[in-house]
Design an enzyme around this catalytic site. Sequence first.
Site, short mmCIF file in Angstrom:
data_model
loop_
_atom_site.label_atom_id
_atom_site.label_comp_id
_atom_site.label_asym_id
_atom_site.label_seq_id
_atom_site.Cartn_x
_atom_site.Cartn_y
_atom_site.Cartn_z
N ARG A 3 0.62 8.67 -6.85
CA ARG A 3 -0.33 7.84 -6.33
C ARG A 3 -1.81 8.13 -6.79
O ARG A 3 -2.57 7.01 -6.99
CB ARG A 3 -0.67 7.58 -5.01
CG ARG A 3 0.35 6.87 -3.95
CD ARG A 3 0.41 7.26 -2.63
NE ARG A 3 -0.58 6.59 -1.94
CZ ARG A 3 -0.64 5.12 -1.77
NH1 ARG A 3 1.04 4.46 -1.99
NH2 ARG A 3 -1.40 4.71 -0.87
N SER A 13 -4.02 12.39 8.72
CA SER A 13 -4.68 12.40 7.32
C SER A 13 -6.73 11.79 7.86
O SER A 13 -6.28 11.76 9.52
CB SER A 13 -4.50 10.84 6.93
OG SER A 13 -5.69 10.39 6.01
N ARG A 61 -4.22 1.93 -7.67
CA ARG A 61 -3.11 0.69 -7.69
C ARG A 61 -3.41 -0.51 -7.84
O ARG A 61 -4.04 -1.19 -6.44
CB ARG A 61 -2.98 1.65 -6.54
CG ARG A 61 -2.23 2.93 -5.58
CD ARG A 61 -3.31 3.55 -5.14
NE ARG A 61 -3.20 4.79 -4.64
CZ ARG A 61 -4.18 5.84 -4.02
NH1 ARG A 61 -4.07 5.04 -2.89
NH2 ARG A 61 -4.47 6.83 -3.84
N TYR A 71 0.96 -1.22 0.25
CA TYR A 71 -0.23 -0.05 0.04
C TYR A 71 0.82 1.69 0.15
O TYR A 71 0.73 2.06 0.05
CB TYR A 71 -1.06 -0.17 1.07
CG TYR A 71 -1.87 1.17 0.96
CD1 TYR A 71 -2.57 1.85 1.01
CD2 TYR A 71 -1.30 2.08 2.92
CE1 TYR A 71 -3.32 2.94 1.08
CE2 TYR A 71 -1.72 3.42 3.08
CZ TYR A 71 -3.02 3.80 2.08
OH TYR A 71 -3.41 4.74 2.33
N TYR A 112 -10.08 15.21 3.41
CA TYR A 112 -10.87 15.03 1.92
C TYR A 112 -12.09 15.27 2.35
O TYR A 112 -12.73 14.55 3.02
CB TYR A 112 -10.40 13.08 1.58
CG TYR A 112 -9.59 12.52 1.89
CD1 TYR A 112 -8.58 13.17 -0.04
CD2 TYR A 112 -8.76 11.51 2.16
CE1 TYR A 112 -7.18 12.60 0.12
CE2 TYR A 112 -7.43 11.13 1.69
CZ TYR A 112 -7.06 11.33 1.09
OH TYR A 112 -6.08 10.87 0.38
N THR A 116 -7.16 18.17 1.09
CA THR A 116 -6.27 17.76 -0.73
C THR A 116 -7.31 17.56 -1.59
O THR A 116 -8.41 18.01 -1.72
CB THR A 116 -6.08 15.88 0.00
OG1 THR A 116 -5.13 15.74 1.21
CG2 THR A 116 -5.37 15.14 -1.20
N HIS A 131 0.57 13.27 -4.86
CA HIS A 131 0.17 12.33 -3.65
C HIS A 131 1.07 11.49 -3.82
O HIS A 131 0.80 10.15 -4.37
CB HIS A 131 -1.36 11.89 -4.46
CG HIS A 131 -2.02 11.73 -3.47
ND1 HIS A 131 -3.25 12.17 -3.09
CD2 HIS A 131 -2.57 10.54 -2.65
CE1 HIS A 131 -4.04 11.71 -1.78
NE2 HIS A 131 -3.44 10.66 -1.96
N LYS A 173 -3.77 20.64 -0.87
CA LYS A 173 -2.25 20.12 -1.15
C LYS A 173 -3.01 19.33 -2.57
O LYS A 173 -4.07 19.06 -2.91
CB LYS A 173 -2.46 19.15 -0.16
CG LYS A 173 -1.31 18.03 -0.53
CD LYS A 173 -1.40 16.51 1.09
CE LYS A 173 -0.59 15.61 0.67
NZ LYS A 173 -1.40 14.60 -0.18
N GLN A 198 -5.73 16.63 7.69
CA GLN A 198 -6.07 16.63 6.36
C GLN A 198 -6.69 16.34 5.84
O GLN A 198 -7.97 15.31 6.84
CB GLN A 198 -4.71 16.05 5.70
CG GLN A 198 -5.05 15.63 4.38
CD GLN A 198 -5.79 14.33 4.17
OE1 GLN A 198 -5.73 13.39 4.96
NE2 GLN A 198 -6.48 14.43 3.02
C1 FMN Z 1 0.76 4.94 2.30
C2 FMN Z 1 0.36 6.00 1.34
C3 FMN Z 1 -0.63 7.09 2.06
C4 FMN Z 1 -1.26 8.17 1.99
N1 FMN Z 1 -1.96 8.44 2.13
C5 FMN Z 1 -2.61 10.31 2.03
C6 FMN Z 1 -3.58 10.00 2.72
O1 FMN Z 1 -4.56 9.72 3.48
N2 FMN Z 1 -4.23 12.16 2.33
C7 FMN Z 1 -3.66 12.79 1.55
O2 FMN Z 1 -3.74 13.83 1.46
N3 FMN Z 1 -2.33 11.45 1.05
C8 FMN Z 1 -1.93 10.51 1.36
N4 FMN Z 1 -0.77 10.71 0.76
C9 FMN Z 1 0.13 11.46 0.42
C10 FMN Z 1 1.54 12.27 1.24
O3 FMN Z 1 0.56 13.11 1.99
C11 FMN Z 1 2.15 12.51 0.44
O4 FMN Z 1 1.93 13.51 -0.96
C12 FMN Z 1 3.29 11.57 -0.24
O5 FMN Z 1 3.34 10.45 -0.21
C13 FMN Z 1 5.33 12.28 -1.05
O6 FMN Z 1 5.63 11.31 -1.39
P1 FMN Z 1 7.02 10.41 -1.03
O7 FMN Z 1 5.58 9.57 -0.37
O8 FMN Z 1 7.63 10.36 -2.22
O9 FMN Z 1 7.24 11.40 0.44
C14 FMN Z 1 -0.25 8.64 0.64
C15 FMN Z 1 1.30 8.47 0.39
C16 FMN Z 1 0.78 7.10 0.89
C17 FMN Z 1 2.74 6.90 0.67
#
Ligand code: FMN
Length: 387
Positions: A279, A107, A165, A25, A130, A156, A276, A252, A128
């Site tokens: 993702r 989150s 994914r 994940y 959603y 976000t 993100h 964001k 944060q």
């Molecule tokens: C496992 C995972 C879960 C994430 N969940 C959220 C989330 O709940 N809300 C959100 O705004 N971004 C989420 N993100 C994005 C992160 O806030 C962030 O933008 C991202 O991890 C940055 O990239 P990096 O992992 O390469 O540092 C998630 C990222 C990952 C890896």
Amino acid sequence: MPVITEIEDLRRIYHRRVPRMFYDYCETGSWTQQTFRENTSDFADIRLRQRVAVDMEGRSTATTMVGEDVAMPVALAPVGMTGMQCADGEIKAARAAEKFGVPYTLSTMSICSIEDVAEHTTKPFWFQLYVMRDEEYVANIIQRAKDAKCSALVLTLDLQILGQRHRDLKNGLSAPPKLTIPTMMNLATKWGWGLEMLGTKRRQFGNIVGHAKGVTDASSLMSWTHENFDPRLNWDRVKALKEQWGGKLILKGILDEEDARRALDVGADAIVVSNHGGRQLDGALSAIRALPGIVRAVGDQVEVHFDSGIRSGQDVLKALALGARATYIGRAYIYGLGAMGEAGVTRALEVIHKELDTTMALCGRKTIEGLSRDILLVPDDFEGKWT
Ligand SMILES: Cc1cc2nc3c(=O)[nH]c(=O)nc-3n(C[C@H](O)[C@H](O)[C@H](O)COP(=O)(O)O)c2cc1C
């Protein structure tokens, strides 16, 4: 205990300790994962200018983010299901951030609830949001973040619908995990993680269960979650949410100059240039390539923050030198958390701090405010030849 000198060391331990479903994940991007890969590989295209015989005594990485003092401009990004990477993960990460002096962002999709994190920390953290279809739920959670004295709302914008994914779908990702035979076989090899999980009550989405209508068990929770991201989100709603919140607002998921200008119109206190972590929209520009254009467009009018792809203090330095006011890390701290709990998040922050400080010095700069584009060597076509 192995000697940990870089984020990759934490990542290796993380993979040994955490069940496959949850490290998959964390480790994946969407679809072909092109954007996910380029988020990190594009940093390597930027080189640093070595400077010598510059007095480096009395350096500091301290600065501010949306008016708050920080020990270095590196916040912990919101990460859903952090409490599945490690028991009580959100509380542990928030405590590590608080002690280090950097912001922690909780989150919406966390396991520990806002109230729970507030109860186990002493300084305000960021929340944060959603945007969900259920407006009553959204109004309620904004009020809960206010009551918990969260000092900024990170809204976000890049997840109105979920990017696909592959591995999450194949693994049947859920919290708590569904006990299929492959999952059970994998869990059997992760007994350290399992024992800690058995020792906590926090195993479901704490901000949702008991707060969203009709969500009572794991299966109603997963379907509510997937059906409730609001695809109708637009700039009018963003403006309305800003008014509802009334405090510092960070938008964001901005990757486009036009969207950055729209964010200005709304009156955001900061924007986060982010895809993100690769993702969501696969095939989008890496965040570091998108950064310079957005800085040129709005950098003198709003704080431009950055995430996606940072794995070292050198990466932080490059983003700052390209004009970001501050950065966030996602996976880099999750590796630490999964590997060693709160101590692992602290270690991740220490590693990044040391790399940032040392690299800053070797580039001939003593302060974050003193960083500028001219410490970098950037290829002419770095921003791409795409039109
Ligand atoms: C496992 C995972 C879960 C994430 N969940 C959220 C989330 O709940 N809300 C959100 O705004 N971004 C989420 N993100 C994005 C992160 O806030 C962030 O933008 C991202 O991890 C940055 O990239 P990096 O992992 O390469 O540092 C998630 C990222 C990952 C890896």
